[in-house]
Scaffold this motif. Structure first.
Motif, short mmCIF file in Angstrom:
data_model
loop_
_atom_site.label_atom_id
_atom_site.label_comp_id
_atom_site.label_asym_id
_atom_site.label_seq_id
_atom_site.Cartn_x
_atom_site.Cartn_y
_atom_site.Cartn_z
N ALA A 250 0.68 -1.25 0.08
CA ALA A 250 0.02 -0.01 0.18
C ALA A 250 0.92 1.35 0.05
N GLU A 251 1.93 1.18 0.82
CA GLU A 251 2.86 2.27 0.78
C GLU A 251 3.43 2.63 -0.54
N LYS A 252 3.85 1.59 -1.12
CA LYS A 252 4.50 1.63 -2.63
C LYS A 252 3.70 2.38 -3.53
N ALA A 253 2.29 1.67 -3.57
CA ALA A 253 1.44 2.45 -4.15
C ALA A 253 0.89 3.77 -3.90
N ALA A 254 0.91 4.16 -2.83
CA ALA A 254 0.78 5.61 -2.59
C ALA A 254 1.94 6.53 -3.03
N GLU A 255 2.98 5.83 -2.73
CA GLU A 255 4.44 6.79 -3.27
C GLU A 255 4.41 6.88 -4.66
N TYR A 256 4.11 5.70 -5.37
CA TYR A 256 4.15 5.86 -6.79
C TYR A 256 3.10 6.93 -7.29
N TRP A 257 1.83 7.09 -6.91
CA TRP A 257 0.93 8.10 -7.47
C TRP A 257 1.19 9.41 -6.81
N TYR A 258 1.88 9.35 -5.68
CA TYR A 258 2.32 10.91 -5.19
C TYR A 258 3.64 11.30 -6.18
N LYS A 259 4.30 10.36 -6.39
CA LYS A 259 5.45 11.08 -7.54
C LYS A 259 4.79 11.53 -8.92
N LYS A 260 3.90 10.81 -9.30
CA LYS A 260 2.86 10.99 -10.48
C LYS A 260 2.48 12.50 -10.29
N TYR A 261 1.49 12.56 -9.10
CA TYR A 261 1.22 13.79 -8.84
C TYR A 261 1.87 15.05 -8.41
N HIS A 262 2.66 14.89 -7.80
CA HIS A 262 3.71 16.00 -7.11
C HIS A 262 4.91 16.31 -7.65
N CYS A 263 5.79 15.26 -8.44
CA CYS A 263 6.93 15.65 -8.71
C CYS A 263 7.03 15.58 -10.32
N ALA A 264 7.66 16.69 -10.79
CA ALA A 264 8.26 16.85 -12.27
C ALA A 264 8.97 15.50 -12.56
N GLN A 265 8.86 15.17 -13.72
CA GLN A 265 9.60 13.94 -14.24
C GLN A 265 11.09 14.04 -14.22
N ASP A 266 11.34 15.55 -14.43
CA ASP A 266 13.04 15.62 -14.14
C ASP A 266 13.48 16.15 -13.07
N ASP A 267 12.56 16.10 -12.00
CA ASP A 267 13.05 16.46 -10.83
C ASP A 267 13.52 15.28 -9.73
N ALA A 268 14.75 14.99 -10.15
CA ALA A 268 15.42 13.60 -9.47
C ALA A 268 15.15 13.79 -7.96
N ASN A 269 15.48 15.16 -7.32
CA ASN A 269 15.37 15.19 -5.76
C ASN A 269 13.99 14.76 -5.29
N CYS A 270 13.17 15.37 -5.88
CA CYS A 270 11.77 15.01 -5.55
C CYS A 270 11.22 13.60 -5.49
N GLN A 271 11.85 12.89 -6.79
CA GLN A 271 11.59 11.68 -7.24
C GLN A 271 12.05 10.72 -6.01
N ASN A 272 13.20 10.97 -5.31
CA ASN A 272 14.08 10.32 -4.72
C ASN A 272 13.76 10.53 -3.04
N THR A 273 13.37 11.63 -2.62
CA THR A 273 13.01 12.18 -1.01
C THR A 273 11.58 12.23 -0.94
N LEU A 274 10.88 12.31 -2.12
CA LEU A 274 9.20 12.35 -1.82
C LEU A 274 9.00 13.62 -0.90
N GLU A 275 9.52 14.81 -1.08
CA GLU A 275 9.31 16.01 -0.14
C GLU A 275 7.90 16.18 0.09
N GLY A 276 7.32 16.24 1.30
CA GLY A 276 6.24 16.62 1.75
C GLY A 276 5.44 15.30 1.95
N PHE A 277 5.77 14.34 1.67
CA PHE A 277 4.93 12.93 1.76
C PHE A 277 4.91 12.39 3.18
N ASP A 278 5.89 12.65 4.06
CA ASP A 278 5.93 12.31 5.39
C ASP A 278 4.95 13.06 6.26
#
Length: 440
Positions: A250-278
């Protein structure tokens, strides 16, 4: 793109329900209380048989006496009361099958008996096991339960207790039926009503409500168009309380879709750190529904799919060297010129196609191959078999098939291969023992 594989929570939810098989009817009966009104039996023999049955203290003996009474006096004026007592007696013995049968008989005499409907719907849903007709029947009975009115003989307080038990069960059953029909809009409404009907928020951290929280999040993801904001919320909420391995999935699913919604595709930092997800995880831990402070920030608008497809063409002029996922993306999203360039390189080529089975017959298998297709549980490849399969692969299983690219459609996106075959299994090497001869 990170590959995420969903594990089905259906088995988990079902096993949890089985451990509490008597709970709904027991709670419903406690809440309903005695609805017997003044009874007048004129026949002395019938009255004696009635008092004998009601006087039995052992549940099994009481059930047997009531059955004998109903067989002897099928049109008795106390039939409804006796059927209610029969349900109680069988439930006390722990015999689920006979409790279910008695509840169904009670509903024939009293179609809106809320306690009986609660138990019947609960068992019908558990026993449906993928049978759409049985699930439809459970949902139809659930609808009756949701519109049932209070009996005159029941107090407002007892009726409310019963409604508190039955309402979530009814909505959960309707939602399961909607999901089976891929009616995600109605499923979302039913799951939401189920969670809203629960008076104690702590109950939503336990089964079966916890599994339904996950299913609600998944329904938002399955909906067309997807509602990622709500989908992320309920997947994250479920992940806070599920045990492993369901928690991890469930966490992997939530993280996957959070990246889709929140992170720009070329924003490696956001993709790796999931800023704001905690912060979202903490909010979801403390709240059943999104509070006003839940405001995930959407990523800046990405390049159009057609632009991305063209960039891939420019970066790799020899399109045959592109990964299959990139080729599929261009076919679905590129301009006609770019899509045709890729298809010219693919058509007639024979390749191995690994994916998750979405639908299968002996003659044709539909697979989810791309990560997006797997997450959405929708097929993006169809392999038409050269010869009928001897064993049809199970839905949800991972397979690799061989086929020749034949055609494709852009909307809906689907790549079709012909002359499909199963991938041959590697044969173990044959070890031969050397033969030694000795001289004389």
């Amino acid at each position: 793109m990170k590959k995420v594989v969903f594990a089905s929570l259906l088995a988990f939810a079902t096993s949890t329900l089985c451990t509490m098989s008597a709970t709904p009817v027991a709670l419903a009966q406690d809440a309903a209380g005695s609805q017997s009104s003044s009874i007048t039996i004129k026949d002395p023999a019938e009255y004696n048989a009635y008092t004998n049955a009601m006087g039995q203290s052992a549940p099994a003996a009481k059930a047997a006496a009531i059955e004998a009474f109903l067989q002897q006096y099928p049109n008795t004026v106390v039939k409804r009361d006796m059927l209610e007592q029969l349900v109680h007696a069988y439930q006390a013995t722990g015999d689920q099958a006979k409790t279910f049968d008695a509840s169904k008989r009670l509903l024939q005499d009293d179609p809106t008996n809320l306690a009986a409907l609660t138990f019947v719907v609960y068992i019908e849903k558990a026993q449906a096991a993928g049978d759409q007709a049985k699930l439809d029947q459970a949902a139809a009975d659930a609808a009756k339960g949701l519109t049932a009115t209070k009996p005159a003989s029941m107090s407002d307080a007892d009726y409310q207790k019963l409604k508190d038990v039955s309402t979530p069960i009814f909505y959960s059953t309707e939602a399961a039926d909607d999901v089976a029909k891929k009616d995600y809009k109605d499923a979302i409404e039913a799951y939401t009503n189920e969670l809203k009907a629960v008076k104690d928020p702590a109950a939503t951290t336990q089964q079966p409500l916890l599994a339904d929280t996950y299913y609600l999040g998944n329904a938002y993801i399955q909906e067309d168009p997807k509602d990622l904001v709500n989908g992320i919320w309920f997947l994250t909420r479920a992940a806070q309380y599920l045990p492993d391995p369901y928690k991890t999935n469930a966490e992997k699913a939530a993280e996957y879709w959070y990246k889709k919604y929140h992170c720009a595709q070329d924003d490696a930092n956001c993709q790796n750190t999931l800023e704001g997800f905690d912060a979202i995880k903490q909010l979801a831990h403390d709240n059943v529904f999104p509070p006003d402070s839940y405001k995930p920030v959407a990523a800046p608008p990405p390049p159009s799919p057609a632009d991305l497809a063209h960039k891939a063409i420019v970066a790799t002029p020899d399109v045959s060297k592109l990964a299959l996922a990139d080729q599929e993306y261009i076919l679905a999203n590129g301009s006609d010129e770019d899509a045709n360039k890729v298809w010219d390189a693919l058509k007639g080529q024979t390749s191995q196609i690994p994916g998750v089975v979405i639908q299968a017959t002996a003659d044709s298998v539909q697979l989810a191959v791309s990560d997006d297709a797997k997450q959405s549980q929708k097929a993006d490849f169809t392999i038409n078999m050269k010869e009928p399969l001897k064993t049809v692969p199970a839905v949800g299983s991972n397979v690799t098939l061989i086929g020749t690219f034949d055609s494709f459609t852009k909307s809906p996106s689907m790549i079709i291969l012909k002359d499909g075959e199963e991938k041959p299994t590697a044969k173990a090497p044959v070890h031969r023992t050397a033969r030694h001869t000795s001289g004389m």
